[in-house]
Motif scaffolding. Structure first.
Motif, PDB file in Angstrom:
ATOM      1  N   GLU A 506      98.725  30.626  81.819  1.00 44.67           N
ATOM      2  CA  GLU A 506      99.027  31.578  80.756  1.00 44.67           C
ATOM      3  C   GLU A 506      98.759  30.957  79.380  1.00 44.67           C
ATOM      4  O   GLU A 506      98.199  31.609  78.486  1.00 44.67           O
ATOM      5  CB  GLU A 506     100.486  32.034  80.857  1.00 44.67           C
ATOM      6  CG  GLU A 506     100.757  32.899  82.083  1.00 44.67           C
ATOM      7  CD  GLU A 506     102.235  33.257  82.222  1.00 44.67           C
ATOM      8  OE1 GLU A 506     103.015  32.929  81.301  1.00 44.67           O
ATOM      9  OE2 GLU A 506     102.598  33.867  83.234  1.00 44.67           O
ATOM     10  N   ARG A 507      99.159  29.701  79.204  1.00 44.72           N
ATOM     11  CA  ARG A 507      98.922  29.035  77.922  1.00 44.72           C
ATOM     12  C   ARG A 507      97.437  28.773  77.699  1.00 44.72           C
ATOM     13  O   ARG A 507      96.960  28.819  76.556  1.00 44.72           O
ATOM     14  CB  ARG A 507      99.718  27.741  77.864  1.00 44.72           C
ATOM     15  CG  ARG A 507     101.223  27.972  77.730  1.00 44.72           C
ATOM     16  CD  ARG A 507     102.008  26.675  77.794  1.00 44.72           C
ATOM     17  NE  ARG A 507     103.412  26.898  77.450  1.00 44.72           N
ATOM     18  CZ  ARG A 507     104.356  25.953  77.493  1.00 44.72           C
ATOM     19  NH1 ARG A 507     104.027  24.719  77.891  1.00 44.72           N
ATOM     20  NH2 ARG A 507     105.588  26.245  77.147  1.00 44.72           N
ATOM     21  N   GLU A 509      95.032  30.743  78.750  1.00 39.75           N
ATOM     22  CA  GLU A 509      94.475  32.036  78.324  1.00 39.75           C
ATOM     23  C   GLU A 509      94.796  32.312  76.858  1.00 39.75           C
ATOM     24  O   GLU A 509      93.950  32.827  76.114  1.00 39.75           O
ATOM     25  CB  GLU A 509      95.028  33.145  79.212  1.00 39.75           C
ATOM     26  CG  GLU A 509      94.451  33.116  80.618  1.00 39.75           C
ATOM     27  CD  GLU A 509      95.126  34.094  81.555  1.00 39.75           C
ATOM     28  OE1 GLU A 509      94.510  34.458  82.569  1.00 39.75           O
ATOM     29  OE2 GLU A 509      96.285  34.498  81.282  1.00 39.75           O
ATOM     30  N   ALA A 510      96.000  31.957  76.437  1.00 42.53           N
ATOM     31  CA  ALA A 510      96.360  32.152  75.028  1.00 42.53           C
ATOM     32  C   ALA A 510      95.473  31.301  74.130  1.00 42.53           C
ATOM     33  O   ALA A 510      95.044  31.743  73.059  1.00 42.53           O
ATOM     34  CB  ALA A 510      97.835  31.803  74.816  1.00 42.53           C
ATOM     35  N   ARG A 514      92.729  32.514  71.185  1.00 43.24           N
ATOM     36  CA  ARG A 514      92.681  31.980  69.822  1.00 43.24           C
ATOM     37  C   ARG A 514      91.279  31.450  69.499  1.00 43.24           C
ATOM     38  O   ARG A 514      90.785  31.621  68.386  1.00 43.24           O
ATOM     39  CB  ARG A 514      93.710  30.862  69.664  1.00 43.24           C
ATOM     40  CG  ARG A 514      95.155  31.327  69.720  1.00 43.24           C
ATOM     41  CD  ARG A 514      95.531  32.149  68.504  1.00 43.24           C
ATOM     42  NE  ARG A 514      96.945  32.460  68.480  1.00 43.24           N
ATOM     43  CZ  ARG A 514      97.849  31.763  67.783  1.00 43.24           C
ATOM     44  NH1 ARG A 514      97.474  30.723  67.062  1.00 43.24           N
ATOM     45  NH2 ARG A 514      99.112  32.116  67.809  1.00 43.24           N
ATOM     46  N   LEU A 664     100.154  26.631  69.228  1.00 40.04           N
ATOM     47  CA  LEU A 664     100.481  27.111  70.571  1.00 40.04           C
ATOM     48  C   LEU A 664     101.395  26.114  71.278  1.00 40.04           C
ATOM     49  O   LEU A 664     101.158  24.901  71.222  1.00 40.04           O
ATOM     50  CB  LEU A 664      99.197  27.301  71.393  1.00 40.04           C
ATOM     51  CG  LEU A 664      98.248  28.392  70.908  1.00 40.04           C
ATOM     52  CD1 LEU A 664      96.935  28.318  71.673  1.00 40.04           C
ATOM     53  CD2 LEU A 664      98.879  29.779  71.065  1.00 40.04           C
TER      54      LEU A 664
END
Length: 828
Positions: A506-507, A509-510, A514, A664
């Motif tokens: 998930e991180r 993908e974040a 960005r 992030l």
């Protein structure tokens, strides 16, 4: 012959015992070194081994090591020609030659036959959870008209050039669109005739990849790879003169560094040894003393070599090259003993001579050990090795002079260079009259006044690239390969960590979102991440939910739409049923994933609609990309990690990339070279504090022996030497780095010896000051010769050491007479 002479001339059983003990030590150390070098080479040629751990997050530091290991076992070769047929034929010939050499575990010239449909079949069960951003937006816009247009484009549009999916299993082409985004090949490479080919202008290049049979840093692996490629390249030139070969890989840099270090060792060792031998023969005119001096030195070097390998397991190239220069310092102790020996003439008594020289050698040893002990605490593995090597080497050399040489030098000297000693005494007296006594303070003030402007011009430069220099020819070839392949970065990357694999995905993908949002000069040219192959379970379920809300919400209307475009009822119904079945299974699946490593058994059951990392890792075709998934951390067991490798990192976009990572959670931007450079800067500033503390400790040590007045007089030459050296760097606009500061520690440890030797000589009754000054000059000359040779090293870090040490020692010996008492007979 009286009883005293007889006792002196005839070695006692104690002397024979000492000789036997030292012989046993030499044999044990020699056999151990021979055993280590006859097996797998103990030489450490990995330049990363020189560097300390610099990342605040241990998971990030672990990622540096894993990524270096994953990418370091490959040798990449690029065969190029303006004639495409020649380039392809030459690449096939080279691949066959390298395979036949058995220097590689495997060689890939022609891509093995591979059913690309396997990739499609692997992703097909998860197709309802795999949408591109474009398709996601189209589906979200809703409406039968949008679906009808998408279906028409799928049916009547141009065929896809990438991975194709069966129309019945993917009527809207959503899976096919997603598969087209897989980074399965480098940007500039295409498959032609089964070869990986790149076209740039009129030049055609073909990639050949060899997998090493062992570590890139093993000497046997390096020799085998270089020999095989040399033979292969010779054959290529004979058959196709127009073909060129470029190469890159850790094995080539490691072999180049090892070869350069071995050359340095031979040059420095031979020149230093021959130079010291000639100097000692010129001064002492005695081959016997020369031999005994080298016996003491050889014992120190041999024991240092054995101890370093025993303690550290390996021997870094820096340590080996530095060890070759330690000869000049280790021989100093025997030189001082020889001076006492020659000065005594017929009144020589070996034990008394040992007692006379012991105070001077002990103080000199203490200051040297102090300098190296400070280096021992530096957070660099190779520097710790150097310090360990030097400490053991000079201690054994000292012990052999005190414990072994007296048993070997029982007879008085037959002749002594009295004329030379007399000239040296005269020179010393005149030089001492000029700079010694109360004039020493004037000399010190003048030197400080001259040095201050130089100090004010001092600047630092901690760029690691100035200290670890790569072979320019190899670096140029690496640029050629990177340009052809289209992959230009693995030194800077993102590390994404989390408590579960799902959180890592998930991180990641974040982070990708960005990076996608960056524009202009701030944007990278691309990136590779594991989520390009395996989206997070949350994203997969979100895509499924989107399809459920806008596509499969009315099955009857969907079947009618498919029938209107020519799909048979049973085909349309099978696709709708596939959705319903996978939707039911998806709801039963847990959200967390395990952190399996390559080779693990797939964790999903047949029909499982949630794609997991371990399923992808188990696929053979994932092997070139498995380094993107680090899995469970070894250093932090409760953490999982992955890497994201951006392309086109430059000074223009790196600040934006760093800011993106900082914004992030669980994401860090790793630039090992920049981290080490910052680390060097911090420790360079700290080094100034260490140096000031060491100067104070030396003063305290000397005070114990000479009192505070005598201690200041003895310490002043080396203090001024440090200051003058820094001033010269400032005036010369030479930027200083951490290695210069550490070398100043050694200037302190070694340079203080000369004033100590002079003062101790002046304190000895009936000492020949000319002999003492001759010994000091000879010691300085041998040390300057050995450390000065470091300036010829191919390693920039050792060049910094050599330049600083040479200048500091030269000033130290010139000012050493300041430490002599005004009245030589006075005891300080």
């Amino acid at each position: 012959m009286n009883s005293t002479e007889l006792r002196t001339a005839t070695p006692s059983w104690r002397q024979w015992t000492l000789r036997a003990a030292w012989l046993l030590l030499a044999v044990v150390a020699g056999l151990y070194c021979a055993w280590r070098f006859t097996g797998p080479s103990p030489l450490q040629t990995n330049l990363l081994a020189l560097l300390p751990a610099t990342e605040a997050d241990p998971v990030a530091e672990e990622a540096v090591d894993k990524l270096a290991g994953a990418l370091g076992n490959r040798a990449v070769l690029l065969v190029s020609s303006d004639d495409a047929a020649h380039a392809k034929a030459a690449a096939l010939q080279l691949g066959a030659a390298l395979s036949a050499s058995h220097a590689f575990a495997s060689v890939t010239a022609r891509v093995p036959p591979f059913d690309v449909g396997r990739i499609t079949r692997f992703y097909e069960p998860y197709r309802f959870g795999l949408l591109t951003a474009t398709d996601r937006a189209l589906v979200a816009s809703g409406g039968a008209e949008t679906l009808r247009n998408t279906l028409a484009e799928r049916l009547y549009g141009l065929p896809s050039a990438g991975l194709a999916t069966p129309l019945a299993d993917d009527p809207f082409g959503w899976l096919q669109h997603w598969l087209a985004g897989l980074p399965l090949a480098a940007a500039n490479l295409t498959i032609e005739d089964g070869l990986l080919v790149s076209h740039r202008g009129n030049t055609t290049s073909v990639l050949v990849i060899g997998t090493l049979p062992g570590s890139a840093y093993e000497a046997d692996v390096q020799r085998g790879v270089l020999l095989a490629i040399a033979h292969g390249e010779t054959a290529l030139k004979a058959a196709w003169p127009d073909v060129t070969l470029a190469r890159t890989g850790a094995v080539f840099y490691a072999e180049s560094a090892r070869r350069a270090a071995e050359r340095d060792v031979h040059v420095i060792g031979i020149v230093t040894t021959v130079g010291i031998a000639l100097l000692m023969l010129w001064i002492f005119r005695s081959p016997r003393l020369l031999l005994l001096g080298f016996v003491s030195t050889a014992l120190g070097i041999l024991c240092a070599l054995a101890a370093t390998m025993l303690i550290f397991g390996q021997l870094h190239l820096l340590t080996l090259v530095f060890g070759a220069s330690l000869i000049g310092e280790a021989v100093d102790y025997s030189i001082q003993y020889f001076v006492v020996y020659l000065g005594a003439r017929q009144g020589w008594d070996a034990r008394r001579g040992s007692r006379e020289v012991l105070p001077a050698l002990t103080v000199a040893l203490s200051t040297s050990l102090l300098g190296y002990a400070i280096v021992m605490f530096a957070p660099f593995p190779a520097l710790r090795q150097i310090a360990c090597f030097a400490i053991v080497g000079i201690f054994v050399a000292f012990a052999s002079v005190v414990g072994l040489l007296p048993s070997l030098m029982t007879q008085p000297a037959r002749r002594s260079p009295r004329t030379l000693f007399a000239m040296a005494a005269l020179l010393l007296a005149r030089w001492h009259a000029l700079i010694g006594g109360r004039r020493a303070w004037v000399v010190a003030l003048v030197l400080v006044a001259i040095a201050v402007p130089g100090w004010l011009q001092l600047r630092g430069d901690d760029d690691i690239h100035l200290l670890i220099q790569r072979d320019p020819a190899l670096a140029a070839q690496e640029r050629v390969v990177s340009s052809a392949v289209g992959m230009d970065n693995s030194a800077q990357f993102f590390v994404v960590r989390g408590a579960t694999p799902e959180l890592v995905l998930e991180r990641t993908e974040a982070l990708g979102a960005r990076l996608e949002a960056l524009t202009g000069a701030s944007a990278p040219s691309g990136w590779q991440s594991v989520t390009q192959f395996v989206p997070s379970a949350r994203q997969q379920r979100a895509d499924r939910a989107l399809l459920g809300a806008h596509v499969f919400d009315d099955p009857a209307a969907l079947r009618a739409l498919l029938a209107a475009t020519g799909f048979r009822d049973e085909v349309a119904q099978a696709w709708v049923n596939g959705w319903a079945q996978s939707d039911a299974q998806s709801g039963a699946q847990p959200g967390a994933q395990s952190g399996a490593q390559p080779g693990a058994q797939p964790g999903a059951q047949p029909g499982d609609s949630v794609l997991r990392v371990e399923d992808w890792l188990a696929e053979p075709w994932s092997q070139p990309f498995r380094h993107l998934w680090l899995g469970r951390s070894v250093s932090t067991p409760d953490a999982f990690a992955a890497v994201v490798i951006p392309q086109g990192v430059s000074a223009a976009n790196q600040p934006a990339l760093i800011a993106t990572a900082q914004a992030l959670p669980g994401v860090s931007f790793v630039d090992k070279a920049a981290s080490v450079s910052r680390f060097f800067g911090v420790y360079r500033h700290d080094g100034a504090i260490w140096l000031a503390g060491a100067l104070t400790l030396v003063l305290a040590l000397l005070t114990v022996r000479y009192g505070w007045r005598g201690a200041i007089a003895v310490a002043m030459p080396v203090w001024l030497a440090v200051g003058v050296t820094l001033a010269v760097f400032g005036y010369a606009q030479m930027r200083i780095n951490l290695f210069n500061m550490l070398a100043l520690m050694l200037v302190l440890g070694v340079g203080a010896n000369y004033a100590v030797f002079l003062r101790e000589g002046a304190m000895r009754a009936h000492a020949d000051t000319g002999a003492v000054w001759t010994g000091v000059l000879l010691s300085a000359a041998t040390t300057l010769l050995s450390f000065g040779m470091l300036g010829m090293s191919s390693m920039p870090a050792l060049k910094s050491f050599g330049a600083t040490l040479s200048l500091g020692i030269m000033v130290s010996v010139m000012l050493a007479p300041i430490g002599i008492p005004s009245i030589e007979r006075r005891k300080a």
